[in-house]
Write an enzyme that holds these catalytic residues in place. Structure first.
Site, PDB file in Angstrom:
ATOM      1  N   TYR A  29      -7.266   8.622  -4.391  1.00  0.00           N
ATOM      2  CA  TYR A  29      -8.288   7.737  -4.468  1.00  0.00           C
ATOM      3  C   TYR A  29      -9.621   8.271  -3.914  1.00  0.00           C
ATOM      4  O   TYR A  29      -9.637   9.454  -3.176  1.00  0.00           O
ATOM      5  CB  TYR A  29      -8.087   6.572  -3.534  1.00  0.00           C
ATOM      6  CG  TYR A  29      -8.039   6.727  -1.927  1.00  0.00           C
ATOM      7  CD1 TYR A  29      -9.112   6.338  -1.279  1.00  0.00           C
ATOM      8  CD2 TYR A  29      -6.824   7.159  -1.266  1.00  0.00           C
ATOM      9  CE1 TYR A  29      -9.122   6.782   0.081  1.00  0.00           C
ATOM     10  CE2 TYR A  29      -7.067   7.621   0.072  1.00  0.00           C
ATOM     11  CZ  TYR A  29      -8.075   7.381   0.786  1.00  0.00           C
ATOM     12  OH  TYR A  29      -8.231   7.591   2.002  1.00  0.00           O
ATOM     13  N   CYS A  30     -10.757   7.787  -3.985  1.00  0.00           N
ATOM     14  CA  CYS A  30     -12.035   8.240  -3.500  1.00  0.00           C
ATOM     15  C   CYS A  30     -12.899   6.824  -3.204  1.00  0.00           C
ATOM     16  O   CYS A  30     -12.281   6.164  -2.437  1.00  0.00           O
ATOM     17  CB  CYS A  30     -12.407   9.129  -4.487  1.00  0.00           C
ATOM     18  SG  CYS A  30     -12.840   8.371  -6.175  1.00  0.00           S
ATOM     19  N   GLY A  31     -13.994   6.936  -3.666  1.00  0.00           N
ATOM     20  CA  GLY A  31     -14.905   5.562  -3.396  1.00  0.00           C
ATOM     21  C   GLY A  31     -14.854   4.813  -4.561  1.00  0.00           C
ATOM     22  O   GLY A  31     -14.377   3.592  -4.403  1.00  0.00           O
TER      23      GLY A  31
END
Length: 324
Positions: free
Chosen positions: A273-275
Site C-alpha cells: 500500500y501507499c497513498g
C-alpha cells in the site's frame, strides 16, 4: 549417413524439413504456435527494435506531481505533457480519466474490470497484443496500469525501464503526432486476489502469515510528515520505499540489489500500500518479477485508511530517540 542425407528428392526434403520445423514449435490447445512470453521489463533498445511490430501497443501513462503555491503538491493529468512529445506510436492511457472510477471519492480508484478492459481495448489492445507501458517519472504510474492489466488476466505487458527519459537518453526521437488505433478486443479473466480492500488489510494486522508493505517514504512511514488525514502507517507494516528501488537514472535497480531490499517469504501472502495505490503497484510489480507468488495491492491505501478513524495507525519513534 543420416535420414536427411538419404532423401534424394528435393521436394520431399523441403516437406520433411517443414514438418520438423512445425513439430519443434510449442503449440497451444488449438494447434497454433505459442508466442514467446514477453519479459515484464524492456529496455529502450528493445523497444526501438520492436516499435513497428504489428501487435505491439505502446501506452504513455504519465501523471505529473507538481509543487503548488501553498507549498503542497498537486497531481496533474499528463495528457498535455504527452501532446508535447511522446514515443512514436504511443497512445495515452489516462489514469485520471477512463482508467479510473470517477464516481469514487478517492483518486485513481479502480474501475470495474469490464470498464477498465473497455478503456484499454479502446486504445487498441487485444488479447493477442503485446503492450509496453511508460511514464515520465519513476515508472510507478506505468506500473499501476501494468498491475490492472494483470488483474484482468492480461500478461503480455511490460514496463519500459527508465521510462521516457531512458528513451531519449538512448538517442530516440519523440513525436507530437496523435495516435488513433482501431479498438481492440480484450477478454477479462479476473484475478480478484490481486487487489484488496480495507477489510482484508485489517484482518492481516497481527497475522504472521501475511506481510504488509508500506511503499511510501521513510519520513511518511514514521509519521514525521503526512499527506493524508493521519500520520504514520498501518500497524505491522514494514517500510520499503518505492523510490529506494530505482537508481539515479530512474531505472529499476538490478535484481540482486532488489533481492536485498525486498525481503520476506515469497510463498506467503503480501499486501502493498501507499497513498493511492500507485507506488504500491511499483513494489508489487518488482515483487512479482522477483518471484513472489501471492502479492496484492491495497489500491485505496491511506486515502481511505487514514480518513477512517476506526482503523488503526501508528507512528514510529523519533530517529533521535532510537539513536540515543
Amino acid at each position: 549417413m543420416s535420414f536427411l542425407d538419404r532423401i534424394t528428392n528435393p521436394l520431399t526434403l523441403i516437406v520433411v524439413l517443414g514438418l520438423i520445423a512445425a513439430c519443434s514449435q510449442p503449440n497451444d490447445s488449438t494447434g497454433g504456435a505459442i508466442a514467446t512470453p514477453m519479459d515484464s521489463l524492456v529496455t529502450a533498445e528493445w523497444l526501438s527494435e520492436h516499435l513497428n511490430d504489428s501487435n505491439l501497443v505502446v501506452l504513455d501513462c504519465t501523471i505529473l506531481v507538481q509543487p503548488s503555491e501553498d507549498g503542497d503538491f498537486s497531481v496533474v493529468n499528463g495528457r498535455a505533457h504527452y501532446e508535447e512529445g511522446h514515443i512514436p506510436t504511443a497512445g495515452f492511457a489516462d489514469l485520471m480519466g477512463d482508467l479510473s472510477d470517477g464516481d469514487s471519492p478517492f483518486q485513481f480508484a479502480v474501475p470495474t474490470p469490464e470498464r477498465f478492459a473497455a478503456a484499454i481495448s479502446a486504445l487498441g489492445v487485444s488479447d493477442d497484443s503485446r503492450v509496453v507501458l511508460y511514464d515520465a517519472s519513476g515508472s510507478a504510474w506505468a506500473a499501476r496500469v501494468w498491475w490492472m492489466l494483470r488483474w484482468i488476466g492480461f500478461d503480455q505487458a511490460a514496463l519500459l525501464d527508465g521510462g521516457l527519459a531512458a528513451w531519449t537518453a538512448h538517442g530516440q526521437s519523440l513525436s507530437k503526432e496523435s495516435v488513433d488505433r482501431p479498438a481492440g478486443s480484450l477478454t477479462v479473466d479476473l484475478r480478484p486476489e490481486l487487489m484488496v480492500g480495507k477489510d482484508e488489510v485489517l484482518a492481516a494486522i497481527g497475522d504472521d502469515s501475511v506481510s504488509i508493505i508500506d511503499a511510501l517514504s521513510e519520513a511518511q512511514y514514521r509519521g514525521e510528515i503526512s499527506m493524508y488525514e493521519r500520520p504514520g502507517h498501518i500497524p505491522g507494516a514494514t517500510n520499503v520505499p518505492m523510490m529506494s528501488l530505482i537508481d539515479e537514472t530512474g531505472r529499476y535497480r538490478p535484481l540482486d540489489e532488489l533481492d536485498e531490499l525486498l525481503v520476506g517469504d515469497r510463498d506467503a501472502r503480501s499486501i502493498t500500500y501507499c497513498g493511492g495505490g500507485i507506488a504500491a503497484s511499483a513494489n508489487a510489480f518488482l515483487m512479482t518479477r522477483l518471484g513472489y507468488k501471492d502479492v496484492a495491492v491495497y489500491t485505496a491505501s491511506l486515502q481511505e485508511w487514514a480518513a477512517d478513524e476506526s482503523l488503526p495507525m501508528e507512528v514510529a519513534p523519533a530517529l533521535e530517540a532510537i539513536s540515543e
